[in-house]
Design a protein around this motif. Structure first.
Motif, PDB file in Angstrom:
ATOM      1  N   GLY A 187       6.230  68.107  44.468  1.00 47.05           N
ATOM      2  CA  GLY A 187       5.928  66.422  44.724  1.00 47.05           C
ATOM      3  C   GLY A 187       7.422  66.324  43.853  1.00 47.05           C
ATOM      4  O   GLY A 187       8.336  65.059  45.482  1.00 47.05           O
ATOM      5  N   GLU A 188       8.074  66.919  43.622  1.00 49.54           N
ATOM      6  CA  GLU A 188       9.836  65.968  42.809  1.00 49.54           C
ATOM      7  C   GLU A 188      10.753  66.682  43.182  1.00 49.54           C
ATOM      8  O   GLU A 188      11.288  65.977  43.635  1.00 49.54           O
ATOM      9  CB  GLU A 188       9.711  67.081  40.841  1.00 49.54           C
TER      10      GLU A 188
ATOM     11  N   TYR B  28      10.134  66.623  46.931  1.00 49.25           N
ATOM     12  CA  TYR B  28      10.214  65.795  47.599  1.00 49.25           C
ATOM     13  C   TYR B  28      10.842  64.621  47.156  1.00 49.25           C
ATOM     14  O   TYR B  28      11.595  63.474  48.088  1.00 49.25           O
ATOM     15  CB  TYR B  28       8.630  65.585  48.061  1.00 49.25           C
ATOM     16  N   LYS B  29      10.517  64.149  46.175  1.00 50.02           N
ATOM     17  CA  LYS B  29      11.951  62.984  45.566  1.00 50.02           C
ATOM     18  C   LYS B  29      12.616  63.083  45.599  1.00 50.02           C
ATOM     19  O   LYS B  29      13.326  62.181  46.208  1.00 50.02           O
ATOM     20  CB  LYS B  29      11.184  62.852  44.099  1.00 50.02           C
TER      21      LYS B  29
ATOM     22  N   ASN C 227      14.939  60.648  48.238  1.00 50.89           N
ATOM     23  CA  ASN C 227      16.472  59.895  47.388  1.00 50.89           C
ATOM     24  C   ASN C 227      16.768  60.209  48.213  1.00 50.89           C
ATOM     25  O   ASN C 227      18.058  58.696  48.075  1.00 50.89           O
ATOM     26  CB  ASN C 227      15.654  59.324  45.797  1.00 50.89           C
TER      27      ASN C 227
END
Length: 884
Positions: free
Chosen positions: A171-172, A174-175, A179
């Motif tokens: 998840g991190e 993908y962030k 961004n």
């Protein structure tokens, strides 16, 4: 003065040209990793260029690529001037050589010396953090990147995505990806790789679609990652990605070929895998290994061996993975000779101290050698055994029957500090299962609950198999219900164990559970369900499974085909059994045994013995089961002398040691043939202690031939071994009554009553519309019982009109046996031309046998009754047993 100035200019120009020449040579050698480039080092010193920073950085890079990292470090320490390129080059060398601890220490030194790292430096540091599990260190590097304005750098964003993915923070990752924006091919590929690594296969493909829609072209690395996802998602996805490769014009290099071979191999498409591998002439060790591994996965062992030989002839050197794959082939083939040959090549290649090869050798010797010491010897040669080494040895001891030793090894493994994995626990549970050690399993279960392994499906499946194997079905189902994810093995283990316990109807209900969990039947579960249908005599359900196996492609697996042979043989559909057998490309011993069993149980004695001869001509060696079937065929066919020849040939020709079951059949065959003295001699001279079954067998023969003295002796011996078996009293009492000694018969029955021994009630069952209906003699609780009795009575009235009489009609016995009730129920609930399949837990009596014969004269319907391993196929007033 002018001349000296001109001379200096000429010399300076000459030095500049030499500098450029050295630079070009070093650059070329760097690009191609040529060790010869180091020879430039000497001219550089002679020309006084040893302080030239650019040349020194190139030399450092060449030392790092072509020699040990220590030599590169020695050169680095001697460099008079160093910049960020120098430090990064040395740091990268440590990372590539796997010296991650040293790499991080070196990075600290770089900061102390005041050097500012660039994106390449930080990327290498992130790789070391991932390798060492240094999550906090990595987050500090990320903070440093943000402070220095590197947070939008594509190289570092890709590195961070990989870093977070390695720690399962997809998840991190993908962030970061979202961004960043304006992604290039590398960052898209890295994010796809992260999803694949996290086993989020669907998201990987969806991200690829986004990548294409964003107009970013994929490269060969992108497709390699996508093919890895397709290996799980399915063949159609893999074909689609392959098509996209062609559309994008991706160069089919050896890396892509390897990924395609691996994908097609996983879906049993070895023809496509080989076709892809031959599209270009480029081969390397990894591609050859993928081909060998693919053949091994698909049980194409000879082709795997041929591929290994071709690889060596081509001059491509095998690596540790290649040797592990070919050793796996020898393990699956149970070929010790092949394994030993590969072992010798491993030693020549200098890979005998490699852990992965050592593990494969331990596994090979454990499976192929009769001496467990061979596996133990290889294990002892592994300098640092890992969890796979220990697990292979533990599993090997278990397979050799040394279950207690395998448990001790498990304890020793834990004492050395090696943590077990799910396969270790699974192997130990298997040993405890074989040893039927419930207390130790409960302790192990408690230990596993305290670890994360309890949530592992391999461990859960092993526990389910254990609890089901010891009859604790409720406990097994409790684990099933608490699992987050179930697979085909979960349900196959249950089905197999429940079949062993005789819960065949419940086994068929498991199909619904698999459907609800969206789990496809595989070859093993299909075999279990076919076995359940066969044991219930539910030929309609079996045919439905047969259709599914054809549609799903499971029919090409021999386990499913063997299940079909067994099903049709047990249900009296012998032509279907022969057809199913004929569709097997290379029948194995189970195929032949299934065919012989079906033929002999259906009364086709000569065909069964012909099948036995065909089996031998096909080069398949008979086993202990084969001879049980052959002796049973001779017994049913009253071929006593031929049966004796087969029994004699077991040990003399086929090296098969006769077991107690074979002696039981031999005694029955001799006894039924009237050769009672010979049968008694077999019992007295056989190398086993006689059990109650063999005495009961000869007692039954004594009854058939009215030999009271021997019958009394057999009954006495049998009751000494099993005093609670009423069959001895019943057989002896019937013999007395048949011989006119009614007083002795009544006296025997009185003794049985005094001991409160009762014959277990016989029962029969019939499957109608996927439901099993059970009937017991004198049944009165069935919803259709009135209709059933009326049907029997109507038949008996018809029999009288046609002059058909049998014992039950003469005595007026209305306490109908279970098979009569099952027949009447089947006639009431099946279409007129549909055969009725009935199974009985004991022999069919003469009274019911005559009743069913007469019924088939009137209704023109086939009725098949199975008693044990023998079938009675009734039709048109005749039975396949011919009255025998």
């Amino acid at each position: 003065m002018l001349c000296r100035t001109a001379s200096r200019i000429v010399n300076r120009n000459e030095v500049t040209r030499l500098e450029e020449t050295c630079s070009r040579v070093l650059s070329f050698c760097n690009s191609n990793s040529f060790r010869e480039g180091i020879s430039v080092h000497s001219p550089i010193i002679k020309l006084g260029l040893q302080d030239h920073l650019y040349l020194n950085n190139n030399l450092l890079s060449l030392y790092a690529k072509c020699f040990e990292v220590d030599k590169a470090r020695h050169f680095f320490d001697e460099m008079p001037y160093k910049d960020v390129v120098s430090w990064t080059g040395m740091l990268t060398a440590y990372v590539k050589s796997g010296n991650h601890d040293v790499a991080l220490s070196f990075f600290d030194s770089m900061l102390i010396y005041g050097q500012c790292p660039n994106e390449f430096t930080l990327s290498s540091v992130l790789r070391s953090c991932s390798a060492l599990g240094e999550f906090e260190y990595g987050t500090c590097i990320q903070a440093y990147m943000i402070k220095q304005g590197f947070d939008q750098n594509p190289i570092l964003v890709s590195g961070l995505i990989d870093f977070y993915s390695k720690f399962d923070f997809t998840g991190e990752a993908y962030k970061l990806f979202i961004n960043k924006g304006n992604h290039d091919t590398v960052s898209w590929t890295m994010m796809i790789s992260s999803f694949v690594q996290a086993q989020r296969w669907n998201q990987a493909l969806l991200l690829y679609i986004d990548m294409v829609e964003a107009g970013v072209p994929p490269n060969e690395f992108t497709f390699v990652k996508l093919l890895a996802a397709c290996s799980v998602l399915g063949l159609n996805y893999g074909k689609l990605v392959h098509a996209h490769m062609l559309l994008w014009g991706a160069k089919l290099n050896v890396m892509l070929k390897t990924a395609l071979v691996d994908m097609y191999s996983r879906f049993q498409r070895m023809e496509d895998a080989i076709k892809v591998s031959n599209l270009t002439s480029e081969y390397d060790t990894l591609l050859c290994t993928a081909v060998i591994s693919g053949f091994a996965q698909n049980f194409m062992f000879q082709k795997a061996i041929a591929a290994f030989c071709k690889m060596r002839i081509s001059g491509i050197l095998p690596n540790n993975f290649t040797f592990s794959s070919i050793l796996n082939v020898s393990s699956l083939m149970l070929s010790l000779e092949l394994g030993q040959q590969i072992h010798s090549r491993v030693v020549v290649a200098g890979l005998d101290d490699d852990v992965s090869v050592g593990n494969a050798l331990v596994n090979m010797y454990a499976k192929c050698s009769d001496k467990i010491e061979d596996a133990l010897g290889v294990f002892g040669g592994i300098s640092l055994p890992n969890v796979i080494s220990w697990t292979s040895l533990i599993a090997g001891f278990a397979e050799h029957g040394f279950h207690r030793d395998s448990i001790h090894l498990f304890m020793e493994m834990r004492a050395t500090g090696v943590k077990p994995n799910s396969f270790t626990i699974s192997s130990i549970i298997g040993s405890l299962n074989a040893a039927k050690s419930l207390p130790q399993t409960l302790m192990l279960h408690g230990l596993v609950i305290k670890t994360n392994l309890y949530k592992d499906i391999v461990v859960q499946n092993a526990l389910i198999d254990f609890y089901a194997g010891v009859g604790m079905l409720d406990d097994a189902w409790q684990i099933v219900h608490m699992m987050n994810h179930r697979d085909a093995i979960t349900y196959t283990s249950l089905a197999s164990r429940m079949n062993q316990m005789g819960h065949h109807e419940l086994v068929l209900h498991i199909i619904t559970n698999m459907y609800n969990d969206d789990i496809k039947l595989d070859k093993f579960s299909m075999a279990s369900f076919l076995s359940a249908a066969a044991n219930l005599g539910m030929v309609v359900t079996g045919k439905q499974l047969h259709c599914h196996s054809v549609k799903s492609g499971l029919g090409r697996w021999i386990s499913a085909s063997n299940g079909l042979v067994d099903l049709y043989g047990k249900c009296g559909c012998i032509r279907d059994a022969q057809r199913a057998f004929g569709e097997i490309t290379v029948p194995d011993i189970f195929s032949w045994n299934g065919l012989i069993s079906g033929l002999q149980s259906n009364g086709f004695i000569s065909s069964a013995l012909s099948a036995f001869d065909d089996m031998r001509l096909a080069g398949v060696r008979p086993d202990v089961v084969t001879f049980v079937l052959v002796l049973s065929a001779c017994n049913n066919g009253k071929l006593v002398d031929l049966g004796l020849e087969y029994f004699q040939s077991m040990s003399e020709i086929y090296d098969v040691v006769p077991q107690l079951d074979h002696y039981v059949h031999l005694v029955d065959m001799l006894g039924q043939g009237g050769r009672l003295e010979e049968a008694m001699e077999v019992i007295q001279t056989m190398p086993f202690k006689a059990n109650a079954v063999i005495y009961k067998t000869l007692l039954r023969a004594c009854k058939a031939h009215s030999n009271i003295p021997l019958a009394e002796d057999m009954a006495r011996r049998g009751l000494e071994l099993d005093p609670s078996d009423p069959a001895f009293y019943i057989l002896l009492a019937n013999l007395y009554e048949d011989s006119g000694r009614h007083d002795l018969g009544e006296k025997t029955r009185n003794v049985m009553r005094e001991k409160r021994l009762r014959k277990n009630p016989s029962h029969s069952w019939v499957g109608i519309r996927n439901k099993v209906h059970l009937f017991v003699a004198g049944e009165r609780s069935h919803p259709q019982i009135n209709e059933i009795y009326e049907k029997i009575e109507s038949f008996e009235a018809e029999f009288k009109n046609h002059g058909y009489l049998y014992q039950g009609m003469r005595t007026g016995d209305s306490n109908y046996h279970s098979e009569k009730l099952a027949v009447a129920f089947g006639l009431l609930n099946t279409p007129s031309k549909t055969p009725i399949h009935i199974i009985k837990n004991s022999s069919i009596c003469r009274d019911c046998h005559d009743f069913i014969k007469f019924v088939t004269r009137l209704v023109g319907k086939e009725i098949i009754v199975r008693e044990g391993n023998r079938l009675h196929s009734f039709g048109k007033g005749e039975c396949s047993c011919k009255g025998s």
